[in-house]
Motif scaffolding. Structure first.
Motif, PDB file in Angstrom:
ATOM      1  N   ASN A 172      27.903  26.057  24.946  1.00 40.85           N
ATOM      2  CA  ASN A 172      27.538  24.763  25.522  1.00 40.85           C
ATOM      3  C   ASN A 172      26.229  24.243  24.961  1.00 40.85           C
ATOM      4  N   GLU A 173      26.221  22.939  24.642  1.00 43.10           N
ATOM      5  CA  GLU A 173      25.002  22.255  24.216  1.00 43.10           C
ATOM      6  C   GLU A 173      24.842  20.929  24.950  1.00 43.10           C
ATOM      7  N   GLY A 174      25.449  20.808  26.130  1.00 41.87           N
ATOM      8  CA  GLY A 174      25.219  19.615  26.929  1.00 41.87           C
ATOM      9  C   GLY A 174      26.490  19.001  27.467  1.00 41.87           C
ATOM     10  N   ALA A 175      26.332  17.865  28.125  1.00 43.43           N
ATOM     11  CA  ALA A 175      27.458  17.116  28.681  1.00 43.43           C
ATOM     12  C   ALA A 175      27.085  15.647  28.757  1.00 43.43           C
ATOM     13  N   VAL A 176      28.101  14.794  28.695  1.00 46.93           N
ATOM     14  CA  VAL A 176      27.941  13.352  28.915  1.00 46.93           C
ATOM     15  C   VAL A 176      28.830  12.997  30.093  1.00 46.93           C
ATOM     16  N   LEU A 177      28.242  12.421  31.134  1.00 50.17           N
ATOM     17  CA  LEU A 177      28.961  12.120  32.369  1.00 50.17           C
ATOM     18  C   LEU A 177      29.189  10.622  32.500  1.00 50.17           C
ATOM     19  N   GLY A 178      30.385  10.257  32.944  1.00 52.41           N
ATOM     20  CA  GLY A 178      30.676   8.871  33.275  1.00 52.41           C
ATOM     21  C   GLY A 178      30.175   8.528  34.669  1.00 52.41           C
ATOM     22  N   GLU A 179      30.500   7.339  35.124  1.00 48.47           N
ATOM     23  CA  GLU A 179      30.085   6.912  36.456  1.00 48.47           C
ATOM     24  C   GLU A 179      30.817   7.723  37.519  1.00 48.47           C
ATOM     25  N   PRO A 180      30.094   8.175  38.552  1.00 52.51           N
ATOM     26  CA  PRO A 180      30.752   8.959  39.604  1.00 52.51           C
ATOM     27  C   PRO A 180      31.693   8.105  40.444  1.00 52.51           C
ATOM     28  N   MET A 181      32.841   8.696  40.792  1.00 50.31           N
ATOM     29  CA  MET A 181      33.826   8.063  41.654  1.00 50.31           C
ATOM     30  C   MET A 181      33.854   8.859  42.963  1.00 50.31           C
ATOM     31  N   ARG A 182      33.455   8.226  44.046  1.00 49.37           N
ATOM     32  CA  ARG A 182      33.292   8.947  45.311  1.00 49.37           C
ATOM     33  C   ARG A 182      34.524   8.877  46.212  1.00 49.37           C
ATOM     34  N   ASP A 183      35.380   7.912  46.005  1.00 46.51           N
ATOM     35  CA  ASP A 183      36.562   7.754  46.850  1.00 46.51           C
ATOM     36  C   ASP A 183      37.768   8.397  46.168  1.00 46.51           C
ATOM     37  N   TRP A 184      37.721   9.713  46.006  1.00 55.02           N
ATOM     38  CA  TRP A 184      38.732  10.423  45.230  1.00 55.02           C
ATOM     39  C   TRP A 184      39.771  11.139  46.093  1.00 55.02           C
ATOM     40  N   SER A 255      33.352   6.741  17.198  1.00 55.28           N
ATOM     41  CA  SER A 255      33.255   6.350  18.606  1.00 55.28           C
ATOM     42  C   SER A 255      34.335   7.112  19.374  1.00 55.28           C
ATOM     43  N   VAL A 256      33.920   7.808  20.411  1.00 57.66           N
ATOM     44  CA  VAL A 256      34.823   8.682  21.166  1.00 57.66           C
ATOM     45  C   VAL A 256      34.902   8.177  22.597  1.00 57.66           C
ATOM     46  N   ARG A 257      36.123   8.105  23.128  1.00 52.28           N
ATOM     47  CA  ARG A 257      36.346   7.556  24.471  1.00 52.28           C
ATOM     48  C   ARG A 257      37.338   8.436  25.217  1.00 52.28           C
ATOM     49  N   PHE A 258      37.116   8.601  26.510  1.00 52.83           N
ATOM     50  CA  PHE A 258      38.025   9.376  27.354  1.00 52.83           C
ATOM     51  C   PHE A 258      38.220   8.615  28.653  1.00 52.83           C
ATOM     52  N   GLU A 259      39.467   8.258  28.921  1.00 60.75           N
ATOM     53  CA  GLU A 259      39.785   7.503  30.131  1.00 60.75           C
ATOM     54  C   GLU A 259      40.617   8.357  31.075  1.00 60.75           C
ATOM     55  N   LEU A 260      40.123   8.512  32.300  1.00 52.45           N
ATOM     56  CA  LEU A 260      40.855   9.186  33.362  1.00 52.45           C
ATOM     57  C   LEU A 260      41.399   8.133  34.304  1.00 52.45           C
ATOM     58  N   GLU A 261      42.718   8.069  34.431  1.00 55.20           N
ATOM     59  CA  GLU A 261      43.297   7.011  35.252  1.00 55.20           C
ATOM     60  C   GLU A 261      42.771   7.103  36.685  1.00 55.20           C
ATOM     61  N   ARG A 262      42.408   5.937  37.211  1.00 53.43           N
ATOM     62  CA  ARG A 262      41.928   5.754  38.574  1.00 53.43           C
ATOM     63  C   ARG A 262      40.578   6.419  38.840  1.00 53.43           C
ATOM     64  N   ILE A 263      39.971   7.024  37.816  1.00 57.10           N
ATOM     65  CA  ILE A 263      38.657   7.630  37.999  1.00 57.10           C
ATOM     66  C   ILE A 263      37.598   6.929  37.154  1.00 57.10           C
ATOM     67  N   GLY A 264      37.867   6.707  35.872  1.00 57.26           N
ATOM     68  CA  GLY A 264      36.887   5.996  35.065  1.00 57.26           C
ATOM     69  C   GLY A 264      36.958   6.343  33.603  1.00 57.26           C
ATOM     70  N   VAL A 265      35.953   5.899  32.871  1.00 61.57           N
ATOM     71  CA  VAL A 265      35.889   6.047  31.417  1.00 61.57           C
ATOM     72  C   VAL A 265      34.527   6.605  31.041  1.00 61.57           C
ATOM     73  N   VAL A 266      34.520   7.450  30.021  1.00 57.23           N
ATOM     74  CA  VAL A 266      33.270   7.924  29.434  1.00 57.23           C
ATOM     75  C   VAL A 266      33.362   7.697  27.933  1.00 57.23           C
ATOM     76  N   ALA A 267      32.265   7.267  27.310  1.00 56.44           N
ATOM     77  CA  ALA A 267      32.297   6.933  25.883  1.00 56.44           C
ATOM     78  C   ALA A 267      30.991   7.321  25.223  1.00 56.44           C
ATOM     79  N   ILE A 268      31.087   7.765  23.981  1.00 55.92           N
ATOM     80  CA  ILE A 268      29.909   8.053  23.170  1.00 55.92           C
ATOM     81  C   ILE A 268      30.123   7.518  21.762  1.00 55.92           C
ATOM     82  N   ARG A 269      29.012   7.303  21.100  1.00 55.36           N
ATOM     83  CA  ARG A 269      29.008   7.046  19.658  1.00 55.36           C
ATOM     84  C   ARG A 269      28.267   8.188  18.991  1.00 55.36           C
ATOM     85  N   VAL A 270      28.816   8.692  17.911  1.00 55.77           N
ATOM     86  CA  VAL A 270      28.176   9.789  17.182  1.00 55.77           C
ATOM     87  C   VAL A 270      27.316   9.183  16.090  1.00 55.77           C
ATOM     88  N   GLY A 271      26.021   9.438  16.161  1.00 58.10           N
ATOM     89  CA  GLY A 271      25.096   8.895  15.200  1.00 58.10           C
ATOM     90  C   GLY A 271      24.821   9.833  14.037  1.00 58.10           C
TER      91      GLY A 271
END
Length: 271
Positions: A172-184, A255-271
């Motif tokens: 492990n060298e880290g994590a990128v978190l999307g917006e939290p979804m509380r009504d799960w 550019s990397v994107r991951f979409e979880l249905e009904r939960i949200g999206v997380v995206a990064i750009r690799v520099g």
């Protein structure tokens, strides 16, 4: 520390310092020298603890936890009969959207995960945990990337290096978190579909149940692993529960994107 867990008497500090040094020199993933090499998983986790403690001087406190090798096939490849755990340090956590520099890694790996944020402790007294018993402690879910670095490991020889993989904090060298979804709570988390894309092109998809049958089963595994070692998950921490999509190796400019249905999206750009 739990009476059930005793640190093995061997070169824990030497092994941890060796790991820190080879990371700083960007050396290829390889065997720990025989004179202080851990002999089994318990010894390797002792080295992981010491290695993480050294990394904390640069990257801060423990903010989260990870689970790796969540399928029988992956465990066979690594020569282990169980999944493995690691930790994520606060200084290596980002909120999306984020830029990740490829030059900060020997060989960047991105994995596509469901993260569970905890609103309550999972104290040792609650063990053994189940997916049902951990659920009340989950305050939010979010899509997440795990950032890892295999240091150009030879995957064909991973079974020879299982203790190194554990000791090396499961890469492990880290994590990128999307917006939290509380009504799960009304979601069918085993059925939630995740889709990964790189530069707009689909590179894989999976469902929550692909990881140990349910994301909370992976969370319970981590809680039980820590309880056996006299440790516990704390409110405010998160657990990334395993990749729904096979690992990807993006390069600078992607550019990397991951979409979880009904939960949200997380995206990064690799520099």
């Amino acid at each position: 520390m739990s009476a059930k867990f005793k640190r093995p008497a061997f070169g824990v500090g030497q092994a941890a310092r060796w790991l820190l040094d080879v990371h700083e020199r960007r050396e290829r993933f390889a065997a720990i020298p025989e004179s202080f090499r851990p002999r089994d998983a318990d010894q390797a986790y002792a080295v992981q603890d010491a290695f993480v403690a050294l990394k904390q001087a640069r990257h801060g406190a423990i903010a989260g936890h990870k689970i790796a090798l969540t399928t029988p096939q992956m465990r066979r490849m690594a020569g282990l009969d169980d999944s493995i755990a690691g930790v994520v340090l606060a200084g290596q956590v980002r909120r999306a959207p984020a830029v990740v520099q490829a030059g900060d890694f020997s060989n960047l790996i991105v994995e596509f995960e469901i993260a569970c944020e905890l609103g309550a402790d999972l104290q040792i007294a609650g063990a053994p945990f189940t997916r049902e018993s951990v659920a009340p402690a989950v305050s939010a879910l979010c899509p997440a990337f795990e950032l890892a670095d295999d240091r150009h490991a030879d995957y064909a020889r991973m079974a020879e290096h299982s203790v190194e993989l554990v000791a090396d904090n499961a890469w492990n060298e880290g994590a990128v978190l999307g917006e939290p979804m509380r009504d799960w709570r009304k979601l069918d988390l085993a059925g939630v579909r995740g889709v990964a894309t790189i530069n707009g092109r689909s590179v894989g998809e999976g469902r929550g149940g692909d990881v140990m049958g349910h994301p909370f089963a992976a969370l319970a595994w981590v809680a039980n692993h820590l309880a056996r070692r006299g440790q516990f998950l704390r409110a405010g921490e998160f657990v990334i529960t395993g990749s729904l999509v096979t690992s990807k190796f993006p390069k600078a400019g992607d550019s990397v994107r991951f979409e979880l249905e009904r939960i949200g999206v997380v995206a990064i750009r690799v520099g």
